[in-house]
Write an enzyme that holds these catalytic residues in place. Structure first.
Site, PDB file in Angstrom:
ATOM      1  N   SER A   1       9.366  -3.478   1.293  1.00  0.00           N
ATOM      2  CA  SER A   1       9.067  -4.384   0.182  1.00  0.00           C
ATOM      3  C   SER A   1      10.157  -5.437   0.012  1.00  0.00           C
ATOM      4  O   SER A   1      11.320  -5.226   0.371  1.00  0.00           O
ATOM      5  CB  SER A   1       8.923  -3.595  -1.118  1.00  0.00           C
TER       6      SER A   1
HETATM    7  N1  SAH Z   1       8.493   1.018  -0.571  1.00  0.00           N
HETATM    8  C1  SAH Z   1       8.228   0.913   0.837  1.00  0.00           C
HETATM    9  C2  SAH Z   1       6.961   0.124   1.027  1.00  0.00           C
HETATM   10  C3  SAH Z   1       6.190   0.528   2.218  1.00  0.00           C
HETATM   11  S1  SAH Z   1       4.641  -0.273   2.389  1.00  0.00           S
HETATM   12  C4  SAH Z   1       9.391   0.216   1.514  1.00  0.00           C
HETATM   13  O1  SAH Z   1      10.050  -0.595   0.865  1.00  0.00           O
HETATM   14  O2  SAH Z   1       9.642   0.450   2.692  1.00  0.00           O
HETATM   15  C5  SAH Z   1       3.552   0.890   1.648  1.00  0.00           C
HETATM   16  C6  SAH Z   1       3.558   2.286   2.210  1.00  0.00           C
HETATM   17  O3  SAH Z   1       2.520   3.021   1.558  1.00  0.00           O
HETATM   18  C7  SAH Z   1       3.260   2.377   3.707  1.00  0.00           C
HETATM   19  O4  SAH Z   1       4.275   3.095   4.333  1.00  0.00           O
HETATM   20  C8  SAH Z   1       1.927   3.109   3.758  1.00  0.00           C
HETATM   21  O5  SAH Z   1       1.774   3.937   4.887  1.00  0.00           O
HETATM   22  C9  SAH Z   1       1.980   3.921   2.494  1.00  0.00           C
HETATM   23  N2  SAH Z   1       0.673   4.373   2.001  1.00  0.00           N
HETATM   24  C10 SAH Z   1      -0.511   3.716   1.987  1.00  0.00           C
HETATM   25  N3  SAH Z   1      -1.481   4.485   1.475  1.00  0.00           N
HETATM   26  C11 SAH Z   1      -0.898   5.680   1.137  1.00  0.00           C
HETATM   27  C12 SAH Z   1      -1.380   6.897   0.567  1.00  0.00           C
HETATM   28  N4  SAH Z   1      -2.657   7.057   0.226  1.00  0.00           N
HETATM   29  N5  SAH Z   1      -0.495   7.892   0.374  1.00  0.00           N
HETATM   30  C13 SAH Z   1       0.812   7.763   0.719  1.00  0.00           C
HETATM   31  N6  SAH Z   1       1.320   6.639   1.263  1.00  0.00           N
HETATM   32  C14 SAH Z   1       0.481   5.612   1.467  1.00  0.00           C
END
Ligand code: SAH
Length: 221
Positions: free
Chosen positions: A71
């Protein structure tokens, strides 16, 4: 003077870039010094592949592989600030561990973080990375975050880092009374970051800003 271990390898360039990022976050309206302090301490370059490390302190989302992104620092700060506004939550549930960067920011500020990720490789990489960085107040789950993490509920705060068209019932249920849920809601291209607060009788909802997150997907991968 001895270099701070977290900045070793990037040296002075990193220190200057971090300071610029902090200045930018302040200009963009992040005023909570606890949050700014946490973003100053967490070494964002440790959450990126070597090829992207030099861009770690730009105020941008960046790819972390498997079609996912780390993010944008401003959004991490904004969500964390919204979560902490009525006091520091004791237990926070994070949906979407991804790189683990937001997880680390939370772990700097609250006693216990529970982080759920549906992609096995990301969950395992984040777990190793955060352990190597010395965090001891995080538990990880490789599962579908739409179910929350019932074993440790209720949570004082829930932070969702993937967008959903409808907030899953499990998350609403696992939020304690007085707790805050920060979640991007809406289809790709038209999402709003919302702050929900559970009261004795229901939920209050406030819109924070327009955002652009990857979608919350069902099941494990
Ligand atoms: N806060 C993280 C953002 C990652 S992007 C960072 O800064 O690195 C969003 C993440 O949500 C991804 O890794 C994706 O795989 C995860 N995601 C999407 N749907 C999900 C679900 N149903 N349960 C758990 N994780 C999920």
């Amino acid at each position: 003077m001895r270099a701070h271990p977290h900045t070793q390898g990037l040296g002075m360039a990193s220190a200057a870039a971090r300071k610029r990022l902090l200045d930018e976050l302040r200009q963009w309206g992040i005023a909570d010094e606890r949050v700014l302090g946490a973003l100053e301490r967490v070494p964002r370059h440790e959450f990126l592949d070597d090829a992207l490390k030099s861009r770690a302190y730009e105020n941008n989302a960046l790819p972390i592989g498997l079609s996912q992104t780390i993010s944008q620092p401003y959004i991490v700060a904004l969500m964390t600030q919204a979560l902490l506004r009525d006091g520091v939550p004791r237990k926070v549930l994070e949906i979407g561990t991804g790189s683990g960067y937001q997880t680390a920011v939370l772990a700097e500020l609250v006693p216990a973080v529970f982080s759920v990720e549906r992609i096995k490789h990301l969950s395992e990489t984040a777990r190793r990375r955060l352990s190597a960085l010395g965090y001891q107040n995080i538990l990880f789950s490789y599962s579908d975050g739409a179910n929350g993490w019932p074993s440790y509920a209720p949570y004082d705060g829930i932070l969702v880092t993937a967008a959903t068209e409808r907030v899953p019932d499990a998350l609403l249920e696992q939020l304690g009374v007085g707790g805050r849920l920060i979640v991007p809601v809406g289809p790709t291209g038209s999402q709003v970051l919302k702050r929900l607060r559970r009261t004795a009788t229901g939920y209050e909802s406030h819109d924070l800003c327009d955002v652009s997150f990857v979608p919350l997907l069902a099941g494990r991968a």
